[in-house]
Design a protein around this motif. Structure first.
Motif, PDB file in Angstrom:
ATOM      1  N   TYR A 172      -9.548   3.568  -5.871  1.00 22.33           N
ATOM      2  CA  TYR A 172      -8.169   3.939  -5.576  1.00 22.33           C
ATOM      3  C   TYR A 172      -7.298   2.692  -5.715  1.00 22.33           C
ATOM      4  CZ  TYR A 172      -9.760   8.376  -3.651  1.00 22.33           C
ATOM      5  OH  TYR A 172     -10.316   9.626  -3.497  1.00 22.33           O
ATOM      6  N   SER A 173      -6.226   2.821  -6.479  1.00 20.31           N
ATOM      7  CA  SER A 173      -5.295   1.702  -6.621  1.00 20.31           C
ATOM      8  C   SER A 173      -3.895   2.245  -6.860  1.00 20.31           C
ATOM      9  CB  SER A 173      -5.724   0.775  -7.767  1.00 20.31           C
ATOM     10  OG  SER A 173      -5.713   1.463  -8.989  1.00 20.31           O
ATOM     11  N   ALA A 174      -2.908   1.390  -6.695  1.00 18.10           N
ATOM     12  CA  ALA A 174      -1.514   1.776  -6.898  1.00 18.10           C
ATOM     13  C   ALA A 174      -1.195   1.691  -8.392  1.00 18.10           C
ATOM     14  CB  ALA A 174      -0.593   0.885  -6.089  1.00 18.10           C
ATOM     15  N   GLU A 175      -0.889   2.830  -9.001  1.00 19.82           N
ATOM     16  CA  GLU A 175      -0.584   2.858 -10.432  1.00 19.82           C
ATOM     17  C   GLU A 175       0.570   1.930 -10.778  1.00 19.82           C
ATOM     18  OE1 GLU A 175       0.282   6.900 -11.450  1.00 19.82           O
ATOM     19  OE2 GLU A 175      -1.831   7.460 -11.471  1.00 19.82           O
TER      20      GLU A 175
ATOM     21  N   ASP B  44       1.354  -0.861  -9.675  1.00 15.56           N
ATOM     22  CA  ASP B  44       0.933  -2.254  -9.819  1.00 15.56           C
ATOM     23  C   ASP B  44       0.446  -2.541 -11.243  1.00 15.56           C
ATOM     24  OD1 ASP B  44       1.575  -2.554  -7.167  1.00 15.56           O
ATOM     25  OD2 ASP B  44      -0.503  -2.598  -6.467  1.00 15.56           O
TER      26      ASP B  44
ATOM     27  N   ASP C 102       0.553  12.242  -0.250  1.00 13.99           N
ATOM     28  CA  ASP C 102       1.335  11.022  -0.020  1.00 13.99           C
ATOM     29  C   ASP C 102       0.377   9.873   0.211  1.00 13.99           C
ATOM     30  OD1 ASP C 102       3.829  12.237  -0.209  1.00 13.99           O
ATOM     31  OD2 ASP C 102       3.760  12.890   1.876  1.00 13.99           O
ATOM     32  N   SER C 103       0.306   9.016  -0.771  1.00 11.91           N
ATOM     33  CA  SER C 103      -0.623   7.903  -0.685  1.00 11.91           C
ATOM     34  C   SER C 103      -0.095   6.751  -1.524  1.00 11.91           C
ATOM     35  CB  SER C 103      -1.997   8.334  -1.203  1.00 11.91           C
ATOM     36  OG  SER C 103      -2.871   7.244  -1.247  1.00 11.91           O
ATOM     37  N   LYS C 104      -0.338   5.533  -1.067  1.00  9.35           N
ATOM     38  CA  LYS C 104       0.054   4.368  -1.846  1.00  9.35           C
ATOM     39  C   LYS C 104      -0.896   4.167  -3.016  1.00  9.35           C
ATOM     40  CE  LYS C 104       2.174   1.964   1.972  1.00  9.35           C
ATOM     41  NZ  LYS C 104       2.185   0.788   2.825  1.00  9.35           N
ATOM     42  N   GLU C 105      -2.146   4.589  -2.832  1.00  8.29           N
ATOM     43  CA  GLU C 105      -3.140   4.445  -3.883  1.00  8.29           C
ATOM     44  C   GLU C 105      -3.502   5.809  -4.448  1.00  8.29           C
ATOM     45  OE1 GLU C 105      -4.261   3.048  -0.743  1.00  8.29           O
ATOM     46  OE2 GLU C 105      -3.807   0.950  -1.118  1.00  8.29           O
ATOM     47  N   GLN C 106      -3.816   5.820  -5.738  1.00 10.15           N
ATOM     48  CA  GLN C 106      -4.241   7.036  -6.412  1.00 10.15           C
ATOM     49  C   GLN C 106      -5.652   6.822  -6.963  1.00 10.15           C
ATOM     50  OE1 GLN C 106      -1.202   5.416  -7.438  1.00 10.15           O
ATOM     51  NE2 GLN C 106      -0.129   6.597  -5.896  1.00 10.15           N
TER      52      GLN C 106
ATOM     53  N   GLY D  18      -7.409  -2.696  -4.658  1.00  6.57           N
ATOM     54  CA  GLY D  18      -7.221  -1.361  -4.101  1.00  6.57           C
ATOM     55  C   GLY D  18      -8.302  -1.112  -3.072  1.00  6.57           C
TER      56      GLY D  18
END
Length: 123
Positions: free
Chosen positions: A8-11, A13, A73-77, A105
């Motif tokens: 999981y990471s923030a796209e 970024d 709702d999440s900061k990471e996808q 992430g």
């Protein structure tokens, strides 16, 4: 035992990185993948396309409702995954900690349910 290592990471970024930084991260993932392959533990792997390409399907009153995109709702996808076969959870955690995704992430480690149905082990 099989485990799914979910990255999981923030796209956002990724899109903000300079091309040289992207290439560096891709090289880190390639090296990690090679390590898994050399250890003969990887069963599958894939990087996922961005969330704007996703489709969400759910049943409402028995009929499929299809919507564009994910709706959490999440900061990471969820960005990708590795399916590995290792002796135990400790080994799966060790591999997850080595993944480049753990540095930018989070990694979720989840055992695969075997068939026929077997109850999850209790703590």
């Amino acid at each position: 035992m099989q485990y799914l290592l979910m990255i999981y990471s923030a796209e956002i970024d990724w899109h903000g990185l300079a091309e040289s930084d992207r290439q560096e991260k891709v090289a880190a993932y390639q090296a990690y993948t090679e390590s898994l392959q050399k250890a003969d533990v990887v069963l599958g792997k894939n990087r996922l396309q961005p969330t704007n390409t996703a489709t969400t399907v759910r049943l409402v009153d028995g009929k499929p409702q299809v919507l564009d995109g994910p709706f959490c709702d999440s900061k990471e996808q969820l960005a990708g995954y590795y399916l590995i076969d290792v002796p135990n959870l400790d080994a799966a955690i060790a591999w997850a900690a080595r993944c480049p995704g753990a540095s930018h992430g989070i990694m979720e480690v989840r055992p695969i349910w075997t068939m026929p149905y077997e109850p999850a082990p209790t703590a």
